[in-house]
Design an enzyme around this catalytic site. Structure first.
Site, short mmCIF file in Angstrom:
data_model
loop_
_atom_site.label_atom_id
_atom_site.label_comp_id
_atom_site.label_asym_id
_atom_site.label_seq_id
_atom_site.Cartn_x
_atom_site.Cartn_y
_atom_site.Cartn_z
N HIS A 345 43.01 48.06 36.45
CA HIS A 345 44.47 48.11 36.39
C HIS A 345 45.05 48.28 37.78
CE1 HIS A 345 45.18 52.42 37.20
NE2 HIS A 345 44.14 52.70 36.43
N CYS A 346 46.32 47.99 37.91
CA CYS A 346 47.06 48.27 39.14
C CYS A 346 48.26 49.11 38.74
CB CYS A 346 47.45 46.97 39.86
SG CYS A 346 48.14 45.69 38.81
N SER A 347 49.46 48.62 38.92
CA SER A 347 50.63 49.37 38.45
C SER A 347 51.02 48.92 37.06
CB SER A 347 51.80 49.20 39.43
OG SER A 347 51.51 49.83 40.66
#
Length: 798
Positions: A345-347
């Site tokens: 995941h990232c943001s």
């Protein structure tokens, strides 16, 4: 047709890549077309990035400079001003539309396409069944919790989740993930059923929130391919779990999101796994990097000179491509070698997450390296999982991209400043995210050309049609939006075009998967080279030959290129072995001493402590200020830009408004005061009450004791810090006068104007010590020491 003020112009001069032709310009509702007996050029309006109308040139023509998103740069010179204005305004109105439904894709009617299954090429149930869901393994199931897109509007209708997790648990778990993008299956590895799942960041916040449902969901994912114990109890190679949560962001960005209620996983609550940050920069950094890369190539084309490789490297583009490949390599090894799972995941999970999952899957599964498999990969990981194609590609342009230059230089500077400032807010959502994915595929293709069924031309065509808006595949931001606007009914799929012209996209070097099937081979899994120095600029995308962008830089007289290489921290050339000191603090102190005759024998020189460091750093007030809570979110959509090179058009503005920051420790600050003030005892020291103090006066200067940071905008004034002395009269004030747009060490080597420290004595005698004397790396050609070696003073390193 109401927007067309003119449809045909004769005797138009086209300049493109050092070639010039005179022909006829046609303007239609969706394209401009230049016709010449030997060439026909079509440019779709959505692919136009900027158009600049310039004053009459010396040849009597009126030029329009057009820059396209596919890196085509042309100049159309029109015979008279009225026609030039009509062409300019017509292109502007037809490019700056208000609705996606006005794009060419909704009007395009091809004469014939041999393929017609483009919109049904990806069936999620068939694709996940191919991976083994429901057949090879029973640990996963299809969920219909998002069948109406009410659960998560940016996720696909069909989700694959662990068998033991109910939809009720998912409903509670989604509240803990940004935009309700819960961990869900993206890929199941064929050899060991290890999984790649994807999600958005958890909503941890300052209160360190947690979700039992989210923790159970991830625990179930990481147990989905648990190996049974052997009869002898021996440890099976690869059975020791090294399950990973991969946070694609830099650590600081992830931590900063805590302030807005998001953040990253608290690993105390997640069993049998670890977390790693990949440090991949956000969309703004990537956009600026591509801008610098394109500017170097465009400038070289305009001047008719070879592209400077050193300037290409300064864009850091290959470094960012390298970071994506290196992160993907970590995922590949954990899946294939360690038999373990990875959650990415990232943001928000639609940019960096899509890049890492798709690049990893391309390397792990040979099927995705076939022409059809690559189409399914893009449909699955990019289109169905909600990459924001419309926002990132800037499909709806704006009139501010259309610039009218005049003969008045002041007006041009003001208009340019206006456009640049507006652009910073308007393009906040645009970024070459999908472009970077294609670039990574190109890098892997260049390393393993025989392992891909498709060729480079396919990648170039996908990049072109990402912006051309001729097909509906890359329109809108989510599967839900495409369904709402009936894209599959009203437009054609890019895959119909690709598959109808299949032979144009086949790779003649493809080995039909022979190496993938070799017993002692790599089992079809590719481990890409990620060292940026071994990567290549994608020359074909820019219409260049490979040697034009990737050839060796010529070293002429040893003063320019070779010298510059010596001053790069990443240079393969050895650093100077000059006997001159490499200690920047000594060099700086020596500069001050020699300039003002302050040496160890001087009565005004305190020698008990030595100056440690002094760093000058100009900051751009237009980019460092965060003016709203939305801009301060620090996520991949809105992280403010900090310390990047400014464009030439803003130099004049930055010269007058830039701020200078002195960063040095409290001890070093005292030593600077000692140097300036002699042994008078009026030493300035940092205090906890955010002031700078001396025993004579107090100057109201912001000071952060913990960070040892003194900041000022235009002038630092140390009043009454002097004491009469016959040998040297110390300064009564110190002012800083910015004269250029320097803000980072990286810009110092190519900038010719420098800030200066100006000292005024009680006798009104002014002394100045320019940054060029202090920072001797701030020259176009690094200075040479008396010993004949490049001077090592303040070797810059960002």
């Amino acid at each position: 047709m109401d927007y067309l003020k003119i449809t045909k112009v004769e005797d138009v001069q086209l300049e493109k890549r050092q070639s010039t032709r005179v022909g006829t310009l046609h303007l239609t509702t969706h394209q401009l077309i230049f016709r010449h007996p030997q060439e026909e050029l079509w440019i779709s309006y959505p692919i136009i990035h900027t158009v600049e109308r310039r004053p009459q040139a010396s040849n009597g023509l009126w030029p329009l400079i057009i820059r396209c998103r596919d890196f085509l740069f042309v100049t159309l010179s029109v015979p008279n001003e009225r026609e030039a204005i009509d062409v300019f305004e017509s292109i502007q109105k037809l490019t700056c539309i208000s609705s996606i439904e006005q794009l060419y894709a909704f009007f395009y009617k091809p004469q014939s396409l041999g393929s017609s299954d483009g919109w049904s090429i990806y069936d999620p149930e068939k694709e996940f069944d191919r991976m083994g869901v429901g057949s090879t393994t029973r640990a996963w199931r299809f969920s219909t919790v998002n069948r109406s897109y009410s659960f998560c509007s940016t996720y696909p209708r069909t989700l694959v989740v662990p068998q033991k997790i109910s939809d009720n648990v998912l409903t509670h778990a989604c509240k803990f993930r940004s935009k309700c993008r819960i961990p869900t299956l993206s890929y199941l590895h064929w050899s060991n059923m290890a999984s790649i799942t994807r999600s958005s960041q958890p909503m941890v916040g300052l209160k360190q929130n947690r979700s039992i449902q989210d923790e159970k969901l991830i625990e179930a994912i990481f147990q989905s391919n648990a190996l049974p114990p052997t009869p002898t109890g021996q440890l099976v190679y690869g059975s020791t779990a090294t399950n990973l949560i991969v946070d694609a962001r830099p650590t600081a960005n992830a931590m900063a999101n805590v302030a807005i209620g998001a953040g990253t996983e608290n690993m105390d609550h997640y069993k049998n796994c670890s977390k790693q940050y990949m440090g991949i920069e956000n969309i703004h950094v990537m956009r600026e990097s591509l801008g610098r890369l394109v500017e170097v190539i465009q400038t070289a084309d305009a001047q008719g000179i070879p592209v400077k490789k050193y300037h290409l490297h300064k864009s850091s583009w290959l470094r960012y491509i390298s970071s994506l490949l290196e992160s993907s390599l970590l995922i590949i090894k954990n899946i294939h070698v360690n038999n373990s799972h990875v959650l990415v995941h990232c943001s928000d999970g639609w940019d960096r997450t899509a890049q890492l999952t798709s690049i990893s899957e391309l390397c792990l599964d040979p099927y995705y390296r076939t022409l059809r498999g690559f189409q399914i990969l893009i449909e699955k990981d990019w289109i169905s999982f909600g990459h924001k194609f419309s926002d990132r590609s800037g499909h709806l342009s704006n009139e501010r991209y259309f610039i009218t230059s005049s003969a008045n230089a002041a007006n041009n500077a003001f208009n340019s400043m206006q456009n640049k400032l507006y652009k910073q807010s308007h393009v906040r959502e645009t970024s070459p995210v999908f472009h970077q994915f294609l670039d990574c595929v190109y890098q892997i293709f260049a390393q393993h050309p025989e392992r891909f069924e498709f060729n480079e031309n396919l990648l170039i065509q996908l990049h072109y049609h990402l912006y051309s808006c001729q097909y509906g595949t890359f329109l809108f931001n989510s599967e839900k939006e495409r369904n709402d606007y009936k894209v599959a009914t009203l437009t054609y799929s890019i895959w119909d075009y690709i598959n109808s012209n299949r032979k144009n996209f086949l790779n003649p070097l493809y080995d039909e998967g022979k190496k993938d099937k070799e017993e002692m081979g790599d089992q079809g899994v590719l481990f890409p080279e990620s060292d940026w120095k071994k990567l290549k600029y994608w020359a074909g995308l820019f219409g260049k030959r490979d040697e034009e962008l990737n050839g060796e830089e010529l070293i002429d007289d040893g003063n320019s290129v070779a010298a510059k290489s010596l001053w790069r921290s990443d240079s393969p050339l050895p650093r100077s072995t000059s006997p001159v000191s490499n200690d920047p603090s000594r060099n700086f102190e020596s500069s001050i001493n020699s300039r003002f005759s302050l040496n160890e024998n001087s009565p005004n020189m305190t020698t008990s402590r030595s100056l440690k460091s002094l760093t000058l750093e100009l900051e751009d007030p237009w980019r460092d200020e965060v003016t709203s809570n939305e801009q301060a979110l620090w996520d991949e959509d809105s992280k403010p830009l900090l310390h990047t090179e400014s464009s030439n058009e803003l130099n004049a503005l930055v010269q007058n408004l830039a701020r200078i920051t002195f960063n040095f420790g409290a001890q070093a600050y005292s030593n600077v005061a000692n140097i300036l003030d002699g042994a008078s005892g009026n030493t300035l020291t940092g205090t906890n009450d955010t002031h700078i103090e001396s025993n004579v006066s107090r100057s109201q200067i912001p000071y952060n004791h913990e960070e040892n940071r003194v900041s000022t905008r235009e002038m630092v004034s140390f009043a009454s810090m002097t004491k009469n002395n016959n040998t040297n009269t110390p300064p009564s004030s110190m002012s800083v006068s910015p004269t250029s747009s320097i803000r980072t060490w990286n810009t110092l080597s190519t900038t010719t104007g420098f800030p200066a420290l100006s000292f005024k004595s009680r006798e009104n005698k002014r002394h100045s010590l320019s940054a060029s004397e202090i920072l001797s790396s701030a020259t176009t050609t690094p200075p040479i020491s008396p010993q004949g070696e490049p001077h090592p003073l303040f070797l810059y390193d960002s």
